[in-house]
Structures are given as structure tokens and as C-alpha cells.
Design an enzyme around this catalytic site. Structure first.
Site, PDB file in Angstrom:
ATOM      1  CG  PHE A 144      63.864 -30.857  42.072  1.00  0.00           C
ATOM      2  CD1 PHE A 144      63.089 -31.754  41.416  1.00  0.00           C
ATOM      3  CD2 PHE A 144      63.133 -29.909  42.670  1.00  0.00           C
ATOM      4  CE1 PHE A 144      61.675 -31.439  41.077  1.00  0.00           C
ATOM      5  CE2 PHE A 144      61.873 -29.500  42.412  1.00  0.00           C
ATOM      6  CZ  PHE A 144      61.204 -30.306  41.364  1.00  0.00           C
ATOM      7  CG  ASP A 229      67.092 -23.271  43.175  1.00  0.00           C
ATOM      8  OD1 ASP A 229      66.307 -22.733  43.792  1.00  0.00           O
ATOM      9  OD2 ASP A 229      66.438 -24.272  42.224  1.00  0.00           O
ATOM     10  CE  LYS A 258      59.329 -25.924  46.702  1.00  0.00           C
ATOM     11  NZ  LYS A 258      60.383 -26.405  45.869  1.00  0.00           N
TER      12      LYS A 258
HETATM   13  C1  LIG Z   1      60.628 -26.431  44.412  1.00  0.00           C
HETATM   14  C2  LIG Z   1      61.813 -26.278  43.798  1.00  0.00           C
HETATM   15  C3  LIG Z   1      61.917 -25.597  42.524  1.00  0.00           C
HETATM   16  C4  LIG Z   1      60.668 -25.298  41.650  1.00  0.00           C
HETATM   17  O1  LIG Z   1      59.530 -24.719  42.267  1.00  0.00           O
HETATM   18  P1  LIG Z   1      58.090 -24.665  41.619  1.00  0.00           P
HETATM   19  O2  LIG Z   1      57.437 -23.567  42.453  1.00  0.00           O
HETATM   20  O3  LIG Z   1      57.681 -26.285  42.220  1.00  0.00           O
HETATM   21  O4  LIG Z   1      58.343 -24.782  40.434  1.00  0.00           O
HETATM   22  C5  LIG Z   1      63.236 -25.071  42.031  1.00  0.00           C
HETATM   23  N1  LIG Z   1      64.286 -25.421  42.707  1.00  0.00           N
HETATM   24  C6  LIG Z   1      64.320 -26.077  43.918  1.00  0.00           C
HETATM   25  C7  LIG Z   1      65.663 -26.343  44.762  1.00  0.00           C
HETATM   26  C8  LIG Z   1      62.991 -26.436  44.519  1.00  0.00           C
HETATM   27  O5  LIG Z   1      62.873 -27.097  45.867  1.00  0.00           O
END
Ligand SMILES: *Cc1c(COP(=O)(O)O)cnc(C)c1O
Length: 407
Positions: A144, A229, A258
Site C-alpha cells: 500500500f 516507504d 503522516k
Molecule cells: C498512508 C500511506 C501512504 C499514502 O499517504 P497519503 O497521505 O494517504 O497519500 C503511502 N504509503 C504508506 C505506507 C501509507 O501508509
């Protein structure tokens, strides 16, 4: 319009006029402070989701609110057409915190991932010497990384992907945690491996020990960028500043988001050393809001909180208690638990309760959590939580499964 006063009034209005891209629990938050939120009818809940780790420091952390208020009185948006006095200090603090030379500020997580993908491709063409338009990026099954068209192109979740084609080319997916599969997928045109150190949305899936260090070594050997990520896993959640550091690994490129915005404004970033970030030149990438002074001031305050190490330390200190309390439920209505720091994936026996039913029952007991993929629930309380408060969370879950077992 008639006065809205009950939870149901707000839910009905939202359902009528806000697109149905979520299916929220029936709780309407009006006020939030620290680990607690209060709904419009005055009920109080412990927030054990923390906005998917966007609220790692709790709601309205005083130092972060102060930084935002101070900046609101100075300047909020300049655009990058001009310099501002907040961007440099923010990037310096983040660079220091994550050990990378340079920062590219964006807003949302998905934008940070898109940016990292663009940087990796460009590095592939300009530095590694990959043939034009042939760059390939290896991703992991179950990933994700956000919701943009390119990112969902390499998702294997039908809900996230279906009916959004045609999809972006240039990605190959391998089983998460399978080093041999990554190795087999690498060839001359491979520019990067994009990996979540822990797969949060997938239910806090932790790769086998040795995977991340092995991946690091493989990427170095084969001249491929390791892109981690850290948007959900990073910034203190697992007890280290970055989740890669828990395994003693340093990636080439980090995506952050985040918690970087302190739960106040969206702030994301890509961090990399100059040999990689150097491929970005004026006009080749940008964002109207990325690096704005309000975001930078809040981001800098977040970096300052993390520089003290106290939140990482609290996550480490409470990991044992968290794991012990959750593992005690295995065989008692819970099939498996995965815990790292203050982050847990709990697989409820699907014959007993769905994840959504478990979260509804938890909410009735005053604890907010989020289900993911069927019968898994994700617990990620703010890193400011105390041992006694953490016990409220695990006790509530114990009661929910015990009551479900009694029928
Ligand atoms: C939440 C998330 C994203 C995307 O972030 P948004 O601010 O919602 O666009 C990307 N990678 C990971 C691992 C995430 O948990």
C-alpha cells in the site's frame, strides 16, 4: 437547515453530501486532545488508531499547536517561486534526523511516493544508464503506497485497483519478504525496489528477520536504489526513528508523511543523498503547497520532538507489555498477533467476529481502532500513551473477544 446535534444527524448529513469512499464507524468526533477524542454527544474514546500513525504525538500536541499558531501569525504560503524562512530549517532538521543530505518536501504520502518513483526512474536514466523508457521498479505483493493512478497500478488489492485502468507500466511485483524473488526479478533495467519495512495496511505484516538487511545488500550489489516507504511505519512508531533502523538498515531513499505533519497539516517528504536527489533540477518537479512555511514550521517541530528520542523510547518501553497482553488472547478468539513497538496487527478468529464487528464492539467500550482485510484489526495508539492507558486498550479487546466467545 435544522440544527445538527446528535451523532446520527451528522452521519446522515455526511452520507448525503460527502462521497462514500469510506465506511466510518458511527462516531462523530467533535473534540480531541492527547490520546482522547470526544463525540458530539459527549462520549469519550481512547484513539488507538492515531489517524493511521498521522497522530503519533497524539491530538493537538502542545508544542506542535504552538509552532502552528506562531507561524499562522507570520506567513502561511509563499509558493516556491520565493524562498521562505521556514523551509531551510525544516529540511536541515529532517535531514539530520534521517541521515540523508537532501529533502524534497511535498504534502501527502502518495505525492511523496510518486516523487520517489520519479527520482528513481530519472536516476536510472541519468546515472545508472538505463535505456530510455525501460526503467523497471520492483514492488511487493500486498503493498500500500497511496491512491494515485500510478500507485494503484501496482497494487494487488482489487478494491484499490479495479476500474481505474489503463494502468502505469514499469512495475513488477514479488512476494513480500522473499529475497530470492527480488533477486530473480532484478535485471539491467531495474532502477529501484520499493518496500514498506512493515506492511501497515496489510495488517502490520512484518517481514522475516534478515529480509531488509538482505535487500539492502542485494540493492547495493546490483546498483539498484532501495526505496523505503516509511510513511506509516516511520517516525517513532516501532521504537526507532525509522522502521528500517529497527533492523539496522539504511535505505537509499525514504518516503515520509503522516506523522510528519503532526496531525495538523499534511506534510510529506522524500529524503535522499545528493548523488540521487541531484537528478532533480528546477522545473522538473514541484508542488504549489510543498514546502510552505506553515507546513515547514510544523514539520520542524515534529523533527524536534523526535530528536529528543523520548517517543521512540516510550514505544520501545511499552512493546513488551503490548505484545504480552495481545499474545495472551491467541487461542482465545484471536488467531495471530504481530507487534512491533506501539503497532499491532491482531487477526480475530473470522468465525467469531469480522474486523469491523470487533472495532464496533471496541468503540462501544470506548476504544477506537480500525479493521483491515477482513478479520484483522490494527492498533496504533499515540506514542504518548502510558502503560496504564495501554492496558485500557488491551483489556477492552480482551473483553470484546471473551464476550463474542460467550455468544
Ligand atoms: C498512508 C500511506 C501512504 C499514502 O499517504 P497519503 O497521505 O494517504 O497519500 C503511502 N504509503 C504508506 C505506507 C501509507 O501508509
Amino acid at each position: 437547515m435544522t440544527q445538527l446535534s446528535t451523532n446520527q444527524d451528522f452521519i446522515d448529513l455526511e452520507n448525503k453530501v460527502a462521497a462514500h469512499n469510506y465506511s466510518p464507524l458511527p462516531v462523530v468526533v467533535e473534540h480531541a486532545e492527547g490520546i482522547w477524542v470526544t463525540d458530539v454527544e459527549g462520549r469519550r474514546y481512547l484513539d488507538a488508531l492515531s489517524g493511521y500513525s498521522a497522530l503519533n504525538f497524539g491530538h493537538r500536541h502542545p508544542a506542535l499547536v504552538q509552532a502552528a499558531k506562531d507561524q499562522l501569525d507570520r506567513s502561511t504560503l509563499t509558493s516556491r517561486a520565493f524562498h521562505n524562512d521556514q523551509l531551510g530549517p525544516f529540511c536541515a532538521a529532517l535531514s539530520e534526523l534521517v541521515g540523508k543530505d537532501m529533502i524534497l518536501p511535498m504534502n501527502t504520502g502518495a505525492e511523496a511516493v510518486e516523487t520517489a518513483l520519479k527520482i528513481a526512474r530519472k536516476w536510472g536514466y541519468l546515472v545508472k544508464g538505463v535505456e530510455a523508457d525501460r526503467a523497471e521498479i520492483i514492488v511487493m505483493d500486498g503493498n500500500f503506497h497511496g491512491r494515485t493512478t500510478t500507485i494503484i497500478s501496482f497494487s494487488d488489492d482489487p478494491e484499490a485497483r479495479d476500474h481505474y485502468g489503463p494502468y502505469t507500466q514499469g512495475f513488477v511485483s514479488v512476494p513480500y519478504g522473499d529475497l530470492a524473488a527480488v533477486e530473480a526479478a532484478i535485471h539491467d533495467n531495474t532502477v529501484a525496489v520499493l518496500v514498506e519495512p512493515i506492511q501497515g495496511e496489510q495488517g502490520v505484516k512484518i517481514p522475516k528477520e534478515g529480509f531488509l538487511p538482505g535487500l539492502r545488500e542485494l540493492c547495493t550489489d546490483r546498483n539498484v536504489l532501495m526505496v523505503a516507504d516509511e510513511i506509516q511505519a516511520g517516525l517513532g512508531r516501532v521504537g526507532t526513528t525509522l522502521a528500517c533502523q529497527y533492523e539496522g538498515v539504511e535505505a537509499d531513499v525514504y518516503t515520509l508523511g503522516k506523522a510528519l505533519g503532526g496531525g495538523i497539516v499534511p506534510v510529506s517528504a522524500v529524503a535522499a543523498d545528493a548523488d540521487v536527489m541531484g537528478v532533480i533540477t528546477p522545473g522538473t518537479h514541484g508542488s504549489t503547497f510543498g514546502g510552505n512555511p506553515l507546513a515547514a514550521a510544523v514539520g520542524k517541530a515534529v523533527c524536534d520532538l523526535l530528536a529528543s528520542g523520548e517517543h521512540q523510547e516510550n514505544a520501545r518501553a511499552l512493546e513488551g507489555q503490548f505484545r504480552q497482553a495481545l499474545e495472551a488472547l491467541v487461542g482465545q478468539g484471536v488467531e495471530e498477533v504481530r507487534v512491533r513497538g506501539l503497532w499491532a496487527g491482531v487477526d480475530i478468529d473470522p468465525g467469531l467476529l469480522s474486523g469491523k464487528e470487533a472495532c464496533k464492539a471496541l468503540a462501544v467500550k470506548g476504544v477506537l481502532a480500525k479493521d483491515t482485510h477482513g478479520s484483522t484489526i490494527r492498533l496504533a495508539p499515540p506514542l504518548t500513551i502510558t502503560a496504564e492507558e495501554l492496558k485500557i486498550v488491551t483489556d477492552a479487546l480482551a473483553e470484546v473477544v471473551a464476550e463474542a466467545r460467550q455468544g
